[in-house]
Scaffold this motif. Structure first.
Motif, PDB file in Angstrom:
ATOM      1  N   GLU A 120       0.805  -1.119  -0.031  1.00  0.00           N
ATOM      2  CA  GLU A 120      -0.025  -0.057   0.012  1.00  0.00           C
ATOM      3  C   GLU A 120       0.988   1.269  -0.089  1.00  0.00           C
ATOM      4  OE1 GLU A 120      -3.316   2.539   0.383  1.00  0.00           O
ATOM      5  OE2 GLU A 120      -3.144   0.459  -0.319  1.00  0.00           O
ATOM      6  N   ASN A 121       1.963   1.260   0.995  1.00  0.00           N
ATOM      7  CA  ASN A 121       2.751   2.221   0.715  1.00  0.00           C
ATOM      8  C   ASN A 121       3.698   2.429  -0.566  1.00  0.00           C
ATOM      9  OD1 ASN A 121       1.850   2.895   3.460  1.00  0.00           O
ATOM     10  ND2 ASN A 121       3.606   1.732   4.362  1.00  0.00           N
ATOM     11  N   LEU A 122       3.828   1.605  -1.060  1.00  0.00           N
ATOM     12  CA  LEU A 122       4.692   1.528  -2.518  1.00  0.00           C
ATOM     13  C   LEU A 122       3.807   2.023  -3.507  1.00  0.00           C
ATOM     14  CD1 LEU A 122       6.748  -1.818  -1.970  1.00  0.00           C
ATOM     15  CD2 LEU A 122       7.501   0.616  -2.032  1.00  0.00           C
ATOM     16  N   LYS A 123       2.340   1.655  -3.348  1.00  0.00           N
ATOM     17  CA  LYS A 123       1.340   2.159  -4.409  1.00  0.00           C
ATOM     18  C   LYS A 123       1.480   1.316  -5.453  1.00  0.00           C
ATOM     19  CE  LYS A 123       1.296   7.024  -2.935  1.00  0.00           C
ATOM     20  NZ  LYS A 123       0.107   6.979  -2.068  1.00  0.00           N
ATOM     21  N   VAL A 124       1.803  -0.211  -5.391  1.00  0.00           N
ATOM     22  CA  VAL A 124       1.778  -1.023  -6.295  1.00  0.00           C
ATOM     23  C   VAL A 124       0.160  -1.235  -7.005  1.00  0.00           C
ATOM     24  CG1 VAL A 124       3.764  -2.482  -5.633  1.00  0.00           C
ATOM     25  CG2 VAL A 124       1.297  -3.043  -5.050  1.00  0.00           C
ATOM     26  N   ASP A 125       0.170  -1.464  -8.327  1.00  0.00           N
ATOM     27  CA  ASP A 125      -1.166  -1.299  -8.932  1.00  0.00           C
ATOM     28  C   ASP A 125      -1.986  -2.496  -8.616  1.00  0.00           C
ATOM     29  OD1 ASP A 125      -0.603   0.591 -10.885  1.00  0.00           O
ATOM     30  OD2 ASP A 125       0.995  -0.917 -11.734  1.00  0.00           O
ATOM     31  N   TYR A 126      -1.622  -3.536  -8.086  1.00  0.00           N
ATOM     32  CA  TYR A 126      -2.447  -4.721  -7.329  1.00  0.00           C
ATOM     33  C   TYR A 126      -1.492  -5.679  -6.763  1.00  0.00           C
ATOM     34  CZ  TYR A 126      -0.719  -8.336 -10.619  1.00  0.00           C
ATOM     35  OH  TYR A 126      -0.127  -9.315 -11.308  1.00  0.00           O
ATOM     36  N   ILE A 127      -2.184  -6.308  -5.768  1.00  0.00           N
ATOM     37  CA  ILE A 127      -1.576  -7.508  -4.877  1.00  0.00           C
ATOM     38  C   ILE A 127      -2.120  -8.642  -5.498  1.00  0.00           C
ATOM     39  CG2 ILE A 127      -0.424  -6.010  -3.104  1.00  0.00           C
ATOM     40  CD1 ILE A 127      -2.589  -7.018  -1.494  1.00  0.00           C
ATOM     41  N   GLY A 128      -1.204  -9.898  -5.315  1.00  0.00           N
ATOM     42  CA  GLY A 128      -1.728 -10.977  -5.534  1.00  0.00           C
ATOM     43  C   GLY A 128      -1.514 -11.848  -3.967  1.00  0.00           C
TER      44      GLY A 128
END
Length: 214
Positions: A120-128
């Motif tokens: 969340e802090n890194l602002k990735v596009d999605y998590i798996g």
């Protein structure tokens, strides 16, 4: 880039070494409604990975479906893929973003709440979330399954799409979506199905019937 919908990600089966069978199944999933494709190759030579990637990207884009690469930033760059999916021991997200630029998809595997907060802090596009249930497809270095309880714990911690992978099939996909996932990633339930196109259609229909929100 094509419109990215994470409802049903097909992760290619690297156990299928015959290209004719491999691409037949891939096209069947695209016909069946797979919304994003992840090419996963853990053991083949780089030249084989590159060649498969080129052909797979062409096929995906013919169906206007985004195409991403598992782990390998170099392959993603070489074929101009739509993005990558990274594990916790792969290239750091910030470096991957620097190399790929601001517009590519970058997803990250997450196996606990601490990793979800970091994502969340890194602002990735999605998590798996991996694995949601026990699976025989991926066995090495695999964290314990998180289950629906784990999904429920992680959902409030991550504001972007969550995809679940691991042991998913027609009998549990609705429960996953109803408990907060934006989509599922599937390997063997599709690749080993007698009719992969029909299996993909059935899974997509179940997902849509839940009234999921992307």
């Amino acid at each position: 880039m094509y419109n990215t919908t994470y409802a049903l990600m097909y992760v290619t089966d690297d156990g299928i070494t015959d290209d004719t069978a491999f691409f037949k199944i891939l096209e069947d999933t695209l016909k069946g409604g797979a919304s994003i494709i992840q090419l996963r190759e853990k053991s083949c030579k780089t030249i084989s990975f590159y060649n498969r990637s080129l052909k797979a990207k062409t096929l995906c884009h013919a169906y206007r479906v985004p195409f991403i690469i598992n782990d390998r930033i170099d392959i993603a760059l070489a074929v101009d893929a739509d993005g990558v999916h990274l594990g916790q021991t792969d290239m750091p997200y910030r470096k991957a973003r620097e190399l790929l630029g601001p517009n590519k998809i970058i997803g990250l595997s997450v196996s606990n709440t601490e990793q979800a907060i970091e994502a969340e802090n890194l602002k990735v596009d999605y998590i798996g979330i991996s694995p949601i249930f026990n699976t025989v497809t991926k066995t090495s270095d695999l964290a314990p399954s998180l289950g629906i309880e784990g999904l429920q714990m992680i959902r409030p911690l991550f504001s972007k799409p969550i995809i679940c992978i691991g042991g998913i099939h027609q009998n549990n996909v609705a429960e996953i979506i109803k408990n907060g996932a934006n989509g599922v990633a599937i390997i063997s339930a599709i690749s080993k199905a007698q009719y992969p196109e029909k299996e993909t259609k059935n899974l997509k229909e179940i997902i849509c019937q839940t009234g999921f929100i992307q």
